[in-house]
Motif scaffolding. Structure first.
Motif, PDB file in Angstrom:
ATOM      1  N   ALA A   1       0.820  -1.209   0.000  1.00  0.00           N
ATOM      2  CA  ALA A   1       0.000   0.000   0.000  1.00  0.00           C
ATOM      3  C   ALA A   1       0.855   1.261   0.000  1.00  0.00           C
ATOM      4  N   ASP A   2       2.028   1.199   0.616  1.00  0.00           N
ATOM      5  CA  ASP A   2       2.903   2.366   0.721  1.00  0.00           C
ATOM      6  C   ASP A   2       4.359   1.913   0.623  1.00  0.00           C
ATOM      7  N   PRO A   3       4.846   1.654  -0.598  1.00  0.00           N
ATOM      8  CA  PRO A   3       6.214   1.139  -0.782  1.00  0.00           C
ATOM      9  C   PRO A   3       7.303   2.048  -0.214  1.00  0.00           C
ATOM     10  N   ALA A   4       7.013   3.331  -0.062  1.00  0.00           N
ATOM     11  CA  ALA A   4       8.014   4.257   0.485  1.00  0.00           C
ATOM     12  C   ALA A   4       8.458   3.838   1.887  1.00  0.00           C
ATOM     13  N   ARG A   5       7.609   3.123   2.589  1.00  0.00           N
ATOM     14  CA  ARG A   5       7.981   2.671   3.937  1.00  0.00           C
ATOM     15  C   ARG A   5       9.211   1.754   3.901  1.00  0.00           C
ATOM     16  N   ALA A   6       9.426   1.075   2.771  1.00  0.00           N
ATOM     17  CA  ALA A   6      10.617   0.223   2.655  1.00  0.00           C
ATOM     18  C   ALA A   6      11.886   1.067   2.733  1.00  0.00           C
ATOM     19  N   TRP A   7      11.867   2.253   2.107  1.00  0.00           N
ATOM     20  CA  TRP A   7      13.040   3.138   2.193  1.00  0.00           C
ATOM     21  C   TRP A   7      13.213   3.663   3.608  1.00  0.00           C
ATOM     22  N   ILE A   8      12.114   3.931   4.303  1.00  0.00           N
ATOM     23  CA  ILE A   8      12.215   4.417   5.678  1.00  0.00           C
ATOM     24  C   ILE A   8      12.805   3.327   6.568  1.00  0.00           C
ATOM     25  N   ILE A   9      12.395   2.084   6.342  1.00  0.00           N
ATOM     26  CA  ILE A   9      12.986   0.956   7.079  1.00  0.00           C
ATOM     27  C   ILE A   9      14.478   0.876   6.774  1.00  0.00           C
ATOM     28  N   PHE A  10      14.819   0.984   5.495  1.00  0.00           N
ATOM     29  CA  PHE A  10      16.228   0.947   5.092  1.00  0.00           C
ATOM     30  C   PHE A  10      17.013   2.042   5.810  1.00  0.00           C
ATOM     31  N   GLY A  11      16.501   3.280   5.792  1.00  0.00           N
ATOM     32  CA  GLY A  11      17.205   4.384   6.441  1.00  0.00           C
ATOM     33  C   GLY A  11      17.366   4.180   7.932  1.00  0.00           C
ATOM     34  N   ALA A  12      16.355   3.595   8.572  1.00  0.00           N
ATOM     35  CA  ALA A  12      16.406   3.372  10.020  1.00  0.00           C
ATOM     36  C   ALA A  12      17.381   2.263  10.404  1.00  0.00           C
ATOM     37  N   LEU A  13      17.558   1.293   9.523  1.00  0.00           N
ATOM     38  CA  LEU A  13      18.388   0.129   9.861  1.00  0.00           C
ATOM     39  C   LEU A  13      19.798   0.160   9.270  1.00  0.00           C
ATOM     40  N   HIS A  14      19.963   0.779   8.127  1.00  0.00           N
ATOM     41  CA  HIS A  14      21.231   0.665   7.394  1.00  0.00           C
ATOM     42  C   HIS A  14      22.446   1.071   8.230  1.00  0.00           C
ATOM     43  N   ALA A  15      22.444   2.271   8.775  1.00  0.00           N
ATOM     44  CA  ALA A  15      23.610   2.736   9.531  1.00  0.00           C
ATOM     45  C   ALA A  15      23.850   1.872  10.762  1.00  0.00           C
ATOM     46  N   ARG A  16      22.775   1.458  11.411  1.00  0.00           N
ATOM     47  CA  ARG A  16      22.931   0.599  12.598  1.00  0.00           C
ATOM     48  C   ARG A  16      23.597  -0.724  12.239  1.00  0.00           C
ATOM     49  N   LEU A  17      23.108  -1.355  11.171  1.00  0.00           N
ATOM     50  CA  LEU A  17      23.644  -2.658  10.788  1.00  0.00           C
ATOM     51  C   LEU A  17      25.027  -2.527  10.158  1.00  0.00           C
ATOM     52  N   GLN A  18      25.241  -1.476   9.396  1.00  0.00           N
ATOM     53  CA  GLN A  18      26.524  -1.252   8.749  1.00  0.00           C
ATOM     54  C   GLN A  18      27.630  -1.106   9.788  1.00  0.00           C
ATOM     55  N   SER A  19      27.351  -0.405  10.857  1.00  0.00           N
ATOM     56  CA  SER A  19      28.370  -0.167  11.877  1.00  0.00           C
ATOM     57  C   SER A  19      28.743  -1.442  12.632  1.00  0.00           C
ATOM     58  N   LEU A  20      27.879  -2.449  12.583  1.00  0.00           N
ATOM     59  CA  LEU A  20      28.149  -3.706  13.283  1.00  0.00           C
ATOM     60  C   LEU A  20      29.024  -4.659  12.477  1.00  0.00           C
ATOM     61  N   GLY A  21      29.124  -4.441  11.169  1.00  0.00           N
ATOM     62  CA  GLY A  21      29.884  -5.338  10.308  1.00  0.00           C
ATOM     63  C   GLY A  21      29.017  -6.494   9.851  1.00  0.00           C
ATOM     64  N   PRO A  22      29.486  -7.223   8.818  1.00  0.00           N
ATOM     65  CA  PRO A  22      28.654  -8.261   8.200  1.00  0.00           C
ATOM     66  C   PRO A  22      28.198  -9.370   9.140  1.00  0.00           C
ATOM     67  N   ARG A  23      29.096  -9.967   9.893  1.00  0.00           N
ATOM     68  CA  ARG A  23      28.698 -11.103  10.741  1.00  0.00           C
ATOM     69  C   ARG A  23      27.727 -10.691  11.837  1.00  0.00           C
ATOM     70  N   VAL A  24      28.107  -9.689  12.593  1.00  0.00           N
ATOM     71  CA  VAL A  24      27.263  -9.252  13.702  1.00  0.00           C
ATOM     72  C   VAL A  24      25.984  -8.612  13.164  1.00  0.00           C
ATOM     73  N   GLY A  25      26.113  -7.812  12.090  1.00  0.00           N
ATOM     74  CA  GLY A  25      24.940  -7.175  11.497  1.00  0.00           C
ATOM     75  C   GLY A  25      23.906  -8.179  11.051  1.00  0.00           C
ATOM     76  N   GLN A  26      24.358  -9.238  10.390  1.00  0.00           N
ATOM     77  CA  GLN A  26      23.423 -10.268   9.931  1.00  0.00           C
ATOM     78  C   GLN A  26      22.793 -11.004  11.101  1.00  0.00           C
ATOM     79  N   SER A  27      23.582 -11.288  12.123  1.00  0.00           N
ATOM     80  CA  SER A  27      23.031 -12.066  13.236  1.00  0.00           C
ATOM     81  C   SER A  27      22.080 -11.240  14.113  1.00  0.00           C
ATOM     82  N   LEU A  28      22.336  -9.940  14.255  1.00  0.00           N
ATOM     83  CA  LEU A  28      21.475  -9.107  15.094  1.00  0.00           C
ATOM     84  C   LEU A  28      20.337  -8.435  14.326  1.00  0.00           C
ATOM     85  N   ALA A  29      20.373  -8.504  13.006  1.00  0.00           N
ATOM     86  CA  ALA A  29      19.360  -7.821  12.188  1.00  0.00           C
ATOM     87  C   ALA A  29      17.924  -8.175  12.570  1.00  0.00           C
ATOM     88  N   PRO A  30      17.587  -9.460  12.737  1.00  0.00           N
ATOM     89  CA  PRO A  30      16.187  -9.763  13.082  1.00  0.00           C
ATOM     90  C   PRO A  30      15.747  -9.138  14.407  1.00  0.00           C
TER      91      PRO A  30
END
Length: 128
Positions: free
Chosen positions: A54-83
């Motif tokens: 109904a509102d695909p723009a929310r996907a970008w808002i999710i991306f913006g909210a999560l990207h920097a947080r997950l990026q700063s953790l690195g691939p292994r930790v970011g992937q494991s803590l993402a959920p």
């Protein structure tokens, strides 16, 4: 049943996508961490899928909210803590009635919020 990728309409650049397989759905988000790039899969309910359609723009808002947080953790930790991290933010974004106010709150929490979205969307989306 084979994995089906659903691109959300109106999104360009390096977009999030919904994945569907065997009755399960996920939001796939790309994350770059230095030289490593990885994608995370966030489980979606039927309600979440309907909200993103109904509102695909929310996907970008999710991306913006999560990207920097997950990026700063690195691939292994970011992937494991993402959920776990996403579990706290997804309902907040998908259920928000006032996206402008929500984005103002996210900008205070995530300093790179707008920049992450702008770069990933090739400056095609700007959060309210």
């Amino acid at each position: 049943m084979a994995l089906r990728v659903e691109r959300l309409p109106g999104l360009s650049g390096w977009p999030p996508a919904m994945l569907h397989e065997n009755g399960n759905s996920w939001l796939s988000l790309p994350v770059a961490s230095g030289h490593a790039e990885f994608s995370i899969r966030l489980p979606l309910t039927e309600y979440d899928v309907a909200a993103l359609r109904a509102d695909p723009a929310r996907a970008w808002i999710i991306f913006g909210a999560l990207h920097a947080r997950l990026q700063s953790l690195g691939p292994r930790v970011g992937q494991s803590l993402a959920p776990e991290i996403a579990g706290a933010i997804l309902p907040r974004i998908l259920g928000a009635e006032d996206l402008g106010r929500l984005c103002t709150e996210l900008r205070a929490e995530v300093p790179d919020f707008d920049n992450a979205i702008a770069q990933a969307s090739d400056h095609g989306f700007h959060a309210p």
